[in-house]
Design a protein around this motif. Structure first.
Motif, PDB file in Angstrom:
ATOM      1  N   GLU A 106       0.838  -1.203   0.000  1.00  0.00           N
ATOM      2  CA  GLU A 106       0.000   0.000   0.000  1.00  0.00           C
ATOM      3  C   GLU A 106       0.869   1.247   0.000  1.00  0.00           C
ATOM      4  O   GLU A 106       1.862   1.319   0.730  1.00  0.00           O
ATOM      5  CB  GLU A 106      -0.888  -0.013   1.250  1.00  0.00           C
ATOM      6  CG  GLU A 106      -1.808   1.163   1.367  1.00  0.00           C
ATOM      7  CD  GLU A 106      -2.575   1.178   2.690  1.00  0.00           C
ATOM      8  OE1 GLU A 106      -3.131   2.246   2.991  1.00  0.00           O
ATOM      9  OE2 GLU A 106      -2.601   0.167   3.407  1.00  0.00           O
ATOM     10  N   GLU A 107       0.493   2.237  -0.810  1.00  0.00           N
ATOM     11  CA  GLU A 107       1.207   3.511  -0.812  1.00  0.00           C
ATOM     12  C   GLU A 107       0.858   4.266   0.456  1.00  0.00           C
ATOM     13  O   GLU A 107      -0.325   4.461   0.762  1.00  0.00           O
ATOM     14  CB  GLU A 107       0.844   4.340  -2.041  1.00  0.00           C
ATOM     15  CG  GLU A 107       1.373   3.772  -3.325  1.00  0.00           C
ATOM     16  CD  GLU A 107       1.078   4.649  -4.524  1.00  0.00           C
ATOM     17  OE1 GLU A 107       0.310   5.637  -4.405  1.00  0.00           O
ATOM     18  OE2 GLU A 107       1.617   4.349  -5.595  1.00  0.00           O
ATOM     19  N   ILE A 108       1.886   4.673   1.197  1.00  0.00           N
ATOM     20  CA  ILE A 108       1.699   5.408   2.456  1.00  0.00           C
ATOM     21  C   ILE A 108       2.657   6.582   2.501  1.00  0.00           C
ATOM     22  O   ILE A 108       3.498   6.750   1.615  1.00  0.00           O
ATOM     23  CB  ILE A 108       1.952   4.490   3.684  1.00  0.00           C
ATOM     24  CG1 ILE A 108       3.401   4.000   3.676  1.00  0.00           C
ATOM     25  CG2 ILE A 108       0.962   3.348   3.741  1.00  0.00           C
ATOM     26  CD1 ILE A 108       3.943   3.591   5.016  1.00  0.00           C
ATOM     27  N   LEU A 109       2.555   7.352   3.549  1.00  0.00           N
ATOM     28  CA  LEU A 109       3.491   8.440   3.810  1.00  0.00           C
ATOM     29  C   LEU A 109       4.074   8.240   5.204  1.00  0.00           C
ATOM     30  O   LEU A 109       3.329   8.235   6.190  1.00  0.00           O
ATOM     31  CB  LEU A 109       2.782   9.793   3.731  1.00  0.00           C
ATOM     32  CG  LEU A 109       2.251  10.172   2.354  1.00  0.00           C
ATOM     33  CD1 LEU A 109       1.299  11.350   2.451  1.00  0.00           C
ATOM     34  CD2 LEU A 109       3.397  10.478   1.403  1.00  0.00           C
ATOM     35  N   ILE A 110       5.382   8.049   5.268  1.00  0.00           N
ATOM     36  CA  ILE A 110       6.057   8.044   6.562  1.00  0.00           C
ATOM     37  C   ILE A 110       6.069   9.496   7.023  1.00  0.00           C
ATOM     38  O   ILE A 110       6.420  10.395   6.266  1.00  0.00           O
ATOM     39  CB  ILE A 110       7.490   7.480   6.438  1.00  0.00           C
ATOM     40  CG1 ILE A 110       7.440   6.016   5.999  1.00  0.00           C
ATOM     41  CG2 ILE A 110       8.245   7.639   7.752  1.00  0.00           C
ATOM     42  CD1 ILE A 110       8.801   5.427   5.626  1.00  0.00           C
ATOM     43  N   CYS A 111       5.672   9.725   8.256  1.00  0.00           N
ATOM     44  CA  CYS A 111       5.408  11.081   8.732  1.00  0.00           C
ATOM     45  C   CYS A 111       6.359  11.448   9.869  1.00  0.00           C
ATOM     46  O   CYS A 111       6.504  10.689  10.830  1.00  0.00           O
ATOM     47  CB  CYS A 111       3.960  11.137   9.210  1.00  0.00           C
ATOM     48  SG  CYS A 111       3.429  12.744   9.768  1.00  0.00           S
ATOM     49  N   TRP A 112       6.988  12.603   9.757  1.00  0.00           N
ATOM     50  CA  TRP A 112       7.858  13.118  10.820  1.00  0.00           C
ATOM     51  C   TRP A 112       7.421  14.530  11.159  1.00  0.00           C
ATOM     52  O   TRP A 112       7.182  15.354  10.274  1.00  0.00           O
ATOM     53  CB  TRP A 112       9.315  13.141  10.376  1.00  0.00           C
ATOM     54  CG  TRP A 112      10.205  13.817  11.367  1.00  0.00           C
ATOM     55  CD1 TRP A 112      10.740  13.265  12.500  1.00  0.00           C
ATOM     56  CD2 TRP A 112      10.657  15.179  11.334  1.00  0.00           C
ATOM     57  NE1 TRP A 112      11.495  14.210  13.166  1.00  0.00           N
ATOM     58  CE2 TRP A 112      11.461  15.390  12.474  1.00  0.00           C
ATOM     59  CE3 TRP A 112      10.455  16.234  10.464  1.00  0.00           C
ATOM     60  CZ2 TRP A 112      12.059  16.613  12.755  1.00  0.00           C
ATOM     61  CZ3 TRP A 112      11.042  17.461  10.737  1.00  0.00           C
ATOM     62  CH2 TRP A 112      11.846  17.627  11.873  1.00  0.00           C
ATOM     63  N   LYS A 113       7.317  14.815  12.461  1.00  0.00           N
ATOM     64  CA  LYS A 113       6.983  16.154  12.933  1.00  0.00           C
ATOM     65  C   LYS A 113       8.152  16.685  13.740  1.00  0.00           C
ATOM     66  O   LYS A 113       8.752  15.955  14.541  1.00  0.00           O
ATOM     67  CB  LYS A 113       5.721  16.124  13.803  1.00  0.00           C
ATOM     68  CG  LYS A 113       5.291  17.503  14.261  1.00  0.00           C
ATOM     69  CD  LYS A 113       4.010  17.444  15.057  1.00  0.00           C
ATOM     70  CE  LYS A 113       3.622  18.851  15.480  1.00  0.00           C
ATOM     71  NZ  LYS A 113       2.459  18.852  16.343  1.00  0.00           N
ATOM     72  N   GLN A 114       8.466  17.961  13.544  1.00  0.00           N
ATOM     73  CA  GLN A 114       9.572  18.592  14.248  1.00  0.00           C
ATOM     74  C   GLN A 114       9.417  18.374  15.748  1.00  0.00           C
ATOM     75  O   GLN A 114       8.332  18.531  16.306  1.00  0.00           O
ATOM     76  CB  GLN A 114       9.615  20.081  13.932  1.00  0.00           C
ATOM     77  CG  GLN A 114      10.886  20.758  14.357  1.00  0.00           C
ATOM     78  CD  GLN A 114      10.993  22.161  13.785  1.00  0.00           C
ATOM     79  OE1 GLN A 114      10.008  22.782  13.427  1.00  0.00           O
ATOM     80  NE2 GLN A 114      12.207  22.656  13.690  1.00  0.00           N
ATOM     81  N   GLY A 115      10.530  17.999  16.382  1.00  0.00           N
ATOM     82  CA  GLY A 115      10.527  17.685  17.806  1.00  0.00           C
ATOM     83  C   GLY A 115      10.661  16.192  18.046  1.00  0.00           C
ATOM     84  O   GLY A 115      11.089  15.765  19.119  1.00  0.00           O
ATOM     85  N   GLU A 116      10.290  15.399  17.049  1.00  0.00           N
ATOM     86  CA  GLU A 116      10.458  13.949  17.156  1.00  0.00           C
ATOM     87  C   GLU A 116      11.896  13.599  16.791  1.00  0.00           C
ATOM     88  O   GLU A 116      12.459  14.181  15.861  1.00  0.00           O
ATOM     89  CB  GLU A 116       9.482  13.224  16.232  1.00  0.00           C
ATOM     90  CG  GLU A 116       8.029  13.467  16.588  1.00  0.00           C
ATOM     91  CD  GLU A 116       7.034  12.882  15.582  1.00  0.00           C
ATOM     92  OE1 GLU A 116       5.862  12.781  15.941  1.00  0.00           O
ATOM     93  OE2 GLU A 116       7.426  12.551  14.444  1.00  0.00           O
ATOM     94  N   GLU A 117      12.478  12.651  17.515  1.00  0.00           N
ATOM     95  CA  GLU A 117      13.866  12.262  17.243  1.00  0.00           C
ATOM     96  C   GLU A 117      14.018  11.601  15.889  1.00  0.00           C
ATOM     97  O   GLU A 117      15.029  11.772  15.211  1.00  0.00           O
ATOM     98  CB  GLU A 117      14.376  11.324  18.335  1.00  0.00           C
ATOM     99  CG  GLU A 117      14.706  12.029  19.628  1.00  0.00           C
ATOM    100  CD  GLU A 117      15.377  11.102  20.623  1.00  0.00           C
ATOM    101  OE1 GLU A 117      16.174  10.237  20.200  1.00  0.00           O
ATOM    102  OE2 GLU A 117      15.094  11.254  21.815  1.00  0.00           O
ATOM    103  N   GLN A 118      13.021  10.831  15.510  1.00  0.00           N
ATOM    104  CA  GLN A 118      13.067  10.143  14.224  1.00  0.00           C
ATOM    105  C   GLN A 118      11.648   9.894  13.748  1.00  0.00           C
ATOM    106  O   GLN A 118      10.691  10.078  14.499  1.00  0.00           O
ATOM    107  CB  GLN A 118      13.840   8.831  14.332  1.00  0.00           C
ATOM    108  CG  GLN A 118      13.243   7.844  15.314  1.00  0.00           C
ATOM    109  CD  GLN A 118      14.085   6.587  15.445  1.00  0.00           C
ATOM    110  OE1 GLN A 118      15.210   6.541  14.954  1.00  0.00           O
ATOM    111  NE2 GLN A 118      13.557   5.580  16.082  1.00  0.00           N
TER     112      GLN A 118
END
Length: 142
Positions: A106-118
């Motif tokens: 399935e096509e997805i988006l790995i999501c990162w938000k500022q403040g998260e280490e990874q």
């Protein structure tokens, strides 16, 4: 040309460089906003007659407007740099970056938000940030 997709490991390896670019972009947008506000204030003062007229006939705002135009181009270039790396810059402040990926076919988006280490979460293309789920085995990839 096939769109770039990332594994969770690849996304997290790219993240430190993206974070540096994001901080520079945030600083640039902050400077732009301050300069834009200054220009608006100066124009308002001129409308109210509180700013003396420029006697040389030149546009008193030309230099400031030129600086803003140059800064706008810099912002566009910086945003484009994210796109050229195959990632989606969803928000500048706070930073929100999506990495196109495939999970279980399935096509997805790995999501990162500022403040998260990874990056440790993902969501579907139509789910958005509110639909984030923990990526399987996230935290075990580093």
């Amino acid at each position: 040309m096939k769109p770039v997709t990332f594994t969770l490991e690849e996304a997290n390896r790219l993240l430190p460089r993206l974070q540096e670019e994001l901080i520079k972009l945030q600083l640039l947008t902050q400077q732009f906003e301050m300069k834009f506000e200054l220009l608006a204030q100066l124009k308002e003062k001129q409308r109210e007659g509180m700013l003396p007229a420029n006697g040389d006939g030149k546009d008193p705002f030309f230099e400031l407007e030129s600086q803003l135009e140059f800064m706008r181009m810099e912002v566009e270039l910086a945003v484009g740099n994210f796109e050229r790396q195959g990632v989606l810059l969803k928000m500048i402040n706070p930073g929100l970056i999506d990495f196109p990926s495939i999970l279980n076919g399935e096509e997805i988006l790995i999501c990162w938000k500022q403040g998260e280490e990874q990056a440790t979460h993902y969501h579907g293309y139509d789910d958005g940030y509110m639909g984030r789920k923990r990526y399987p085995d996230a935290g075990l990839t580093n």
